[in-house]
Write a protein that holds these residues in place. Structure first.
Motif, PDB file in Angstrom:
ATOM      1  N   PRO A 130       0.764  -1.250   0.000  1.00  0.00           N
ATOM      2  CA  PRO A 130       0.000   0.000   0.000  1.00  0.00           C
ATOM      3  C   PRO A 130       0.789   1.290   0.000  1.00  0.00           C
ATOM      4  O   PRO A 130       0.201   2.351  -0.035  1.00  0.00           O
ATOM      5  CB  PRO A 130      -0.795  -0.111   1.295  1.00  0.00           C
ATOM      6  CG  PRO A 130       0.113  -0.867   2.199  1.00  0.00           C
ATOM      7  CD  PRO A 130       0.850  -1.841   1.332  1.00  0.00           C
ATOM      8  N   LEU A 131       2.112   1.236   0.087  1.00  0.00           N
ATOM      9  CA  LEU A 131       2.837   2.480   0.247  1.00  0.00           C
ATOM     10  C   LEU A 131       4.083   2.531  -0.621  1.00  0.00           C
ATOM     11  O   LEU A 131       4.856   1.580  -0.668  1.00  0.00           O
ATOM     12  CB  LEU A 131       3.242   2.673   1.710  1.00  0.00           C
ATOM     13  CG  LEU A 131       3.719   4.086   2.037  1.00  0.00           C
ATOM     14  CD1 LEU A 131       2.528   5.020   2.178  1.00  0.00           C
ATOM     15  CD2 LEU A 131       4.535   4.076   3.305  1.00  0.00           C
ATOM     16  N   ILE A 132       4.290   3.645  -1.296  1.00  0.00           N
ATOM     17  CA  ILE A 132       5.430   3.805  -2.192  1.00  0.00           C
ATOM     18  C   ILE A 132       6.748   3.670  -1.438  1.00  0.00           C
ATOM     19  O   ILE A 132       7.695   3.036  -1.917  1.00  0.00           O
ATOM     20  CB  ILE A 132       5.367   5.166  -2.910  1.00  0.00           C
ATOM     21  CG1 ILE A 132       4.173   5.194  -3.874  1.00  0.00           C
ATOM     22  CG2 ILE A 132       6.655   5.457  -3.664  1.00  0.00           C
ATOM     23  CD1 ILE A 132       3.963   6.528  -4.558  1.00  0.00           C
ATOM     24  N   ALA A 133       6.822   4.256  -0.229  1.00  0.00           N
ATOM     25  CA  ALA A 133       8.073   4.198   0.546  1.00  0.00           C
ATOM     26  C   ALA A 133       8.460   2.759   0.849  1.00  0.00           C
ATOM     27  O   ALA A 133       9.632   2.377   0.778  1.00  0.00           O
ATOM     28  CB  ALA A 133       7.918   4.991   1.843  1.00  0.00           C
ATOM     29  N   LEU A 134       7.464   1.944   1.176  1.00  0.00           N
ATOM     30  CA  LEU A 134       7.734   0.537   1.469  1.00  0.00           C
ATOM     31  C   LEU A 134       8.225  -0.186   0.215  1.00  0.00           C
ATOM     32  O   LEU A 134       9.188  -0.938   0.254  1.00  0.00           O
ATOM     33  CB  LEU A 134       6.473  -0.127   2.012  1.00  0.00           C
ATOM     34  CG  LEU A 134       6.614  -1.589   2.444  1.00  0.00           C
ATOM     35  CD1 LEU A 134       5.728  -1.868   3.642  1.00  0.00           C
ATOM     36  CD2 LEU A 134       6.228  -2.531   1.307  1.00  0.00           C
ATOM     37  N   MET A 135       7.551   0.064  -0.890  1.00  0.00           N
ATOM     38  CA  MET A 135       7.965  -0.574  -2.145  1.00  0.00           C
ATOM     39  C   MET A 135       9.412  -0.213  -2.487  1.00  0.00           C
ATOM     40  O   MET A 135      10.210  -1.075  -2.856  1.00  0.00           O
ATOM     41  CB  MET A 135       7.057  -0.115  -3.290  1.00  0.00           C
ATOM     42  CG  MET A 135       5.604  -0.491  -3.165  1.00  0.00           C
ATOM     43  SD  MET A 135       4.723   0.036  -4.660  1.00  0.00           S
ATOM     44  CE  MET A 135       3.074   0.238  -4.026  1.00  0.00           C
ATOM     45  N   SER A 185       9.025  -1.859  -8.961  1.00  0.00           N
ATOM     46  CA  SER A 185       7.672  -1.475  -8.554  1.00  0.00           C
ATOM     47  C   SER A 185       7.057  -0.568  -9.599  1.00  0.00           C
ATOM     48  O   SER A 185       7.763   0.171 -10.295  1.00  0.00           O
ATOM     49  CB  SER A 185       7.705  -0.754  -7.203  1.00  0.00           C
ATOM     50  OG  SER A 185       8.404   0.474  -7.295  1.00  0.00           O
ATOM     51  N   ILE A 186       5.742  -0.641  -9.709  1.00  0.00           N
ATOM     52  CA  ILE A 186       4.996   0.267 -10.568  1.00  0.00           C
ATOM     53  C   ILE A 186       4.156   1.147  -9.653  1.00  0.00           C
ATOM     54  O   ILE A 186       3.270   0.647  -8.946  1.00  0.00           O
ATOM     55  CB  ILE A 186       4.093  -0.503 -11.550  1.00  0.00           C
ATOM     56  CG1 ILE A 186       4.948  -1.282 -12.550  1.00  0.00           C
ATOM     57  CG2 ILE A 186       3.166   0.448 -12.288  1.00  0.00           C
ATOM     58  CD1 ILE A 186       4.147  -2.087 -13.557  1.00  0.00           C
ATOM     59  N   ASP A 187       4.474   2.429  -9.630  1.00  0.00           N
ATOM     60  CA  ASP A 187       3.747   3.343  -8.751  1.00  0.00           C
ATOM     61  C   ASP A 187       3.738   4.738  -9.359  1.00  0.00           C
ATOM     62  O   ASP A 187       4.382   4.999 -10.376  1.00  0.00           O
ATOM     63  CB  ASP A 187       4.375   3.362  -7.360  1.00  0.00           C
ATOM     64  CG  ASP A 187       5.840   3.761  -7.391  1.00  0.00           C
ATOM     65  OD1 ASP A 187       6.109   4.937  -7.686  1.00  0.00           O
ATOM     66  OD2 ASP A 187       6.704   2.908  -7.114  1.00  0.00           O
ATOM     67  N   VAL A 235      11.078   0.670 -19.105  1.00  0.00           N
ATOM     68  CA  VAL A 235      12.085  -0.338 -18.765  1.00  0.00           C
ATOM     69  C   VAL A 235      11.438  -1.494 -18.003  1.00  0.00           C
ATOM     70  O   VAL A 235      11.729  -2.675 -18.265  1.00  0.00           O
ATOM     71  CB  VAL A 235      13.216   0.291 -17.925  1.00  0.00           C
ATOM     72  CG1 VAL A 235      14.189  -0.786 -17.441  1.00  0.00           C
ATOM     73  CG2 VAL A 235      13.949   1.346 -18.737  1.00  0.00           C
ATOM     74  N   ILE A 236      10.541  -1.165 -17.068  1.00  0.00           N
ATOM     75  CA  ILE A 236       9.885  -2.191 -16.261  1.00  0.00           C
ATOM     76  C   ILE A 236       9.004  -3.082 -17.133  1.00  0.00           C
ATOM     77  O   ILE A 236       9.046  -4.314 -17.043  1.00  0.00           O
ATOM     78  CB  ILE A 236       9.047  -1.546 -15.141  1.00  0.00           C
ATOM     79  CG1 ILE A 236       9.960  -0.830 -14.142  1.00  0.00           C
ATOM     80  CG2 ILE A 236       8.197  -2.602 -14.427  1.00  0.00           C
ATOM     81  CD1 ILE A 236       9.212   0.015 -13.128  1.00  0.00           C
ATOM     82  N   LEU A 239       7.448  -8.003  -8.609  1.00  0.00           N
ATOM     83  CA  LEU A 239       6.903  -6.703  -8.991  1.00  0.00           C
ATOM     84  C   LEU A 239       5.958  -6.209  -7.895  1.00  0.00           C
ATOM     85  O   LEU A 239       5.005  -6.895  -7.528  1.00  0.00           O
ATOM     86  CB  LEU A 239       6.141  -6.804 -10.308  1.00  0.00           C
ATOM     87  CG  LEU A 239       5.466  -5.499 -10.769  1.00  0.00           C
ATOM     88  CD1 LEU A 239       6.518  -4.482 -11.197  1.00  0.00           C
ATOM     89  CD2 LEU A 239       4.489  -5.776 -11.917  1.00  0.00           C
ATOM     90  N   TYR A 240       6.220  -5.014  -7.364  1.00  0.00           N
ATOM     91  CA  TYR A 240       5.374  -4.403  -6.339  1.00  0.00           C
ATOM     92  C   TYR A 240       4.396  -3.437  -6.992  1.00  0.00           C
ATOM     93  O   TYR A 240       4.747  -2.717  -7.936  1.00  0.00           O
ATOM     94  CB  TYR A 240       6.217  -3.629  -5.328  1.00  0.00           C
ATOM     95  CG  TYR A 240       7.058  -4.481  -4.412  1.00  0.00           C
ATOM     96  CD1 TYR A 240       6.646  -4.744  -3.104  1.00  0.00           C
ATOM     97  CD2 TYR A 240       8.270  -5.012  -4.835  1.00  0.00           C
ATOM     98  CE1 TYR A 240       7.419  -5.515  -2.254  1.00  0.00           C
ATOM     99  CE2 TYR A 240       9.043  -5.799  -3.992  1.00  0.00           C
ATOM    100  CZ  TYR A 240       8.616  -6.039  -2.708  1.00  0.00           C
ATOM    101  OH  TYR A 240       9.382  -6.808  -1.860  1.00  0.00           O
ATOM    102  N   CYS A 241       3.171  -3.390  -6.466  1.00  0.00           N
ATOM    103  CA  CYS A 241       2.203  -2.408  -6.930  1.00  0.00           C
ATOM    104  C   CYS A 241       1.191  -2.135  -5.820  1.00  0.00           C
ATOM    105  O   CYS A 241       1.040  -2.932  -4.897  1.00  0.00           O
ATOM    106  CB  CYS A 241       1.481  -2.877  -8.194  1.00  0.00           C
ATOM    107  SG  CYS A 241       0.384  -4.289  -7.930  1.00  0.00           S
TER     108      CYS A 241
END
Length: 747
Positions: free
Chosen positions: A136-141, A157-159, A169-170, A182-184
């Motif tokens: 749920p959080l960009i910082a964590l990703m 990650s895709i955010d 690139v991703i 992959l994180y989202c």
């Protein structure tokens, strides 16, 4: 939301897993931490699979990867059991305390799949698929991805923070099966272009990891309707298996998660939330005001930070001087972050604010400064801590009352991950009760507003047959019916889950436009697919951008559907041939059965919804009460915390020996509240400020200091009457304004 208000639009509070959490704790203490588990370790391992050879092979592979990729000698607690379940093809639920290594439970399987495929001859290694982590959080990703890349593990990650070039690139790596993880964010699962892309990944989705899985449960402290769509996403993309992870699942919440993702009881892995190195302390302050909320609120907002009456700041200064080291000070409001950081800096502390209202670059800088030691103290709302992999946080201070026991548990879990003694101080003051009531009371709309919304939804679906799709605009409805985004989402989810009237489907954008890159026209002319032809024929140039109506393009006798056009545009974007932008988000729903027709039938739906939302308000107030009972009860803090999650202390102990209750043998005395009696003159002041008489709850919100879309639109949050009656009882205010509205209706 202004910078001075609450961070109630922040998605919960989330932690980054740190597998060094128990470093520095002796072997005996580690053994004690294992004992509360409801499932003996040997039994859990033996249940992974009937085939003992496969079971042993999976464990050997996991242990080797643990050593070579992560540098650890052995698994801890029930990590190995959970990983074996996943490698064997089962869905699993992992309930470990903050910092106890949940992330390894999906990271190890993600990098193990290629080797499993080679060993079992299930295909080429280049088609090993990908593990998607819903986080749920960009910082964590970002933290997780950076850590994995340093270990040589292909992850990304895709955010929303990603630039167009980075996304190309991703997507290219996904198409070539070069990414393992992959994180989202959960909201990404609603993006139709993303869903179509994921369906086409070579090798498919081997594992879907659902972080903060308690958000799936309506009984959870951070229930979010968007998380309900994760289970549907699993089916849409045909994910092979699922692992759910959380630090804060009560038995009821765990049951809900298992039901949503078809997880067997034998695939639930739980360890105790007890941390022997954390000293849980609490103290009541501001007693000299006899609980005067208005005075305490003024102190909280910084109006009296230099006055002699400001006892709580003096307590904080003394605590921080006595207990030096990296510290998190949690407050409820954005303005408090700024004030606290300023006051602490003037006292010689290296402090910085952190809240959702700050720019992304500013927040990133604060985080980096805290990690490097340039800043010792971060004064934060719940927006901070989720992406922090800092093992030596020595103190966590709660300036205000936590929303829930689960939130409190997560936040104190950020202290002492290196195993060294750390202190968690909880200050109790009258203002804390006011703030929590503001949070709890803000989401319940008036019955009139709710009825208008429900009738509007049914109007949008008028003429749609069962199985057909109707569309709504949530932003418009928030403004028109004075309902916040969170309760609006809950209302839609309730109509879907409890009434079965419709089913949310992938939202769509009404407007697509793109900027062609140099190679675009050559590529599109060479592409002989019907979708490429439709894009080329239906695009209209507007200066340097081209616009396309995808619905119109799909209905011009092409035999294509909307998804085909979107998929082609997304493919061109991901290949770097165009820069695609989509706007005008519209929510879409599939009608499941005939809607209520008569006024009475519709009103019954309204009544049920209102009762449900009113129960949620009561539940929110009750959760605050549970926090108070934990802090002021006649029991060890650590024991109360463990029992909240259905567990206990090691070896059946009833005391930790070092919390405030254990050290004093006495419960913490709660602050005494003195609530001002409501007078006719105070009510009249609010009524003079606005001619609104159709909604008593709206008027009570203005007087009490609770923002809503209508309050903001009428600019009453800038009026002197806003929050003028914060030291009154909310129910008494509601009763008085109800009388005023009824009187106006009779006149």
């Amino acid at each position: 939301m202004s910078d001075n208000e609450y961070d109630d639009d922040v998605f919960g509070d989330f932690e980054l897993e740190d597998d060094d959490v128990f470093d520095g704790i002796g072997e005996d203490e580690l053994a004690e931490l294992e004992r509360p588990s409801k499932r003996p370790k040997v039994e859990a391992l033996s249940e992974v699979k009937d085939d003992a050879a496969d079971n042993h092979g999976h464990l050997a592979l996991a242990e080797r990867l643990l050593s070579t990729q992560f540098g650890y000698k052995s698994f801890r607690h029930e990590q190995a059991a959970a990983i074996q379940r996943v490698l064997a093809g089962d869905n699993a639920l992992v309930i470990f305390p903050t910092g106890a290594g949940k992330s390894l439970c999906y990271q190890i399987p993600a990098i193990a799949f290629p080797e499993l495929d080679r060993a079992e001859s299930k295909g080429k290694p280049t088609d090993a698929g990908v593990t998607i982590v819903v986080s749920p959080l960009i910082a964590l990703m970002k933290d997780q991805v950076d850590a994995l890349k340093k270990r040589g593990i292909p992850a990304d990650s895709i955010d929303s923070s990603k630039k167009w070039e980075e996304l190309q690139v991703i997507y290219d790596a996904l198409g070539k099966s070069q990414l393992r993880i992959l994180y989202c964010a959960p909201e990404r699962l609603n993006n139709e272009g993303f869903v179509e892309t994921v369906k086409r990944i070579p090798g498919g989705i081997r594992l879907l990891a659902v972080d903060e899985a308690h958000c799936v449960s309506e009984w959870g402290h951070s229930f979010r309707p968007d998380y309900l769509k994760v289970a549907r996403f699993v089916d849409e993309i045909k994910a092979e298996r699922v692992i759910c992870l959380t630090a804060t699942a009560t038995p009821k919440v765990a049951e809900d998660i298992c039901k949503a993702f078809s997880i067997k009881p034998t695939c639930v892995f739980r360890t105790t939330p007890y941390r022997p190195n954390l000293e849980l302390q609490a103290k009541t302050v501001c007693k000299d005001h006899d609980g005067d909320i208005s005075v305490s609120l003024g102190i909280m907002l910084g109006f009296h930070v230099k006055s002699k009456s400001d006892k709580r700041f003096e307590e904080l200064f003394n605590f921080l001087r006595t207990n030096p080291g990296p510290t998190l000070v949690y407050v409820a409001m954005q303005q408090q972050c700024e004030i606290h950081a300023e006051v602490l800096t003037k006292q010689g502390f290296k402090a910085a604010p952190f809240h959702a209202g700050l720019k992304t670059e500013h927040k990133q800088q604060v985080q980096e400064d805290f990690m490097s030691g340039k800043v010792d103290i971060v004064c934060a709302t719940i927006a901070f801590g989720m992406g922090i992999d800092k093992p030596d946080i020595r103190n966590v201070v709660h300036w205000d009352l936590s929303n829930t026991v689960e939130e409190y548990s997560q936040q104190i879990g950020r202290a002492g991950r290196d195993g060294k003694p750390s202190r968690c101080m909880f200050y109790l003051a009258p203002s804390a009760f006011y703030l929590r009531e503001v949070f709890a009371r803000g989401d319940l709309p008036s019955r009139t507003s709710l009825a208008a919304l429900v009738f509007d939804i049914f109007k949008e679906a008028l003429g749609v047959s069962v199985g057909g799709i109707f569309k709504t605009n949530h932003y418009r409805q928030q403004k028109d019916f004075d309902i916040r985004p969170s309760p609006l989402s809950v209302i839609y989810a309730t109509l879907e889950l409890h009434f079965g009237l419709f089913r949310a489907t992938t939202p769509e954008y009404s407007d697509y436009k793109y900027e062609p890159m140099p190679a675009y026209f050559r590529i599109i002319s060479q592409d002989k697919s019907p979708a490429a032809d439709a894009v080329q024929k239906n695009s209209k140039k507007k200066v340097k951008w081209y616009s396309i109506d995808v619905n119109e393009a799909a209905t011009k006798g092409t035999g294509l559907n909307r998804a085909d056009i979107v998929a082609k545009l997304t493919q061109l974007d991901q290949q770097g041939h165009i820069k695609l932008q989509a706007s005008g988000l519209t929510n879409r729903y599939v009608l499941q059965k005939a809607l209520p027709k008569t006024h009475n039938e519709k009103q019954k739906v309204v009544d049920k919804l209102y009762d449900d939302l009113a129960n949620r308000e009561r539940d929110a107030l009750q959760r605050c009460k549970e926090v108070m009972e934990l802090i002021t009860g006649s029991k060890c803090f650590a024991l109360s915390l463990a029992e909240h999650f259905g567990m206990g202390l090691p070896d059946g102990k009833v005391k930790c020996g070092h919390c405030s209750f254990c050290l004093t043998g006495k419960p913490i005395e709660p602050p005494k509240l003195r609530v001002t009696k409501t007078t006719a003159s105070s009510i009249q002041q609010v009524l003079k400020a606005t001619d609104v008489r159709d909604d008593p709850r709206f008027l009570a919100r203005v007087a009490y200091g609770i923002r809503s879309p209508r309050v903001t639109f009428l600019k009453l949050d800038k009026s002197p009457v806003f929050r003028s009656l914060a030291d009154h009882d909310f129910e008494a205010l509601l009763a008085e304004f109800t009388k005023a509205c009824e009187k106006k209706g009779r006149s």
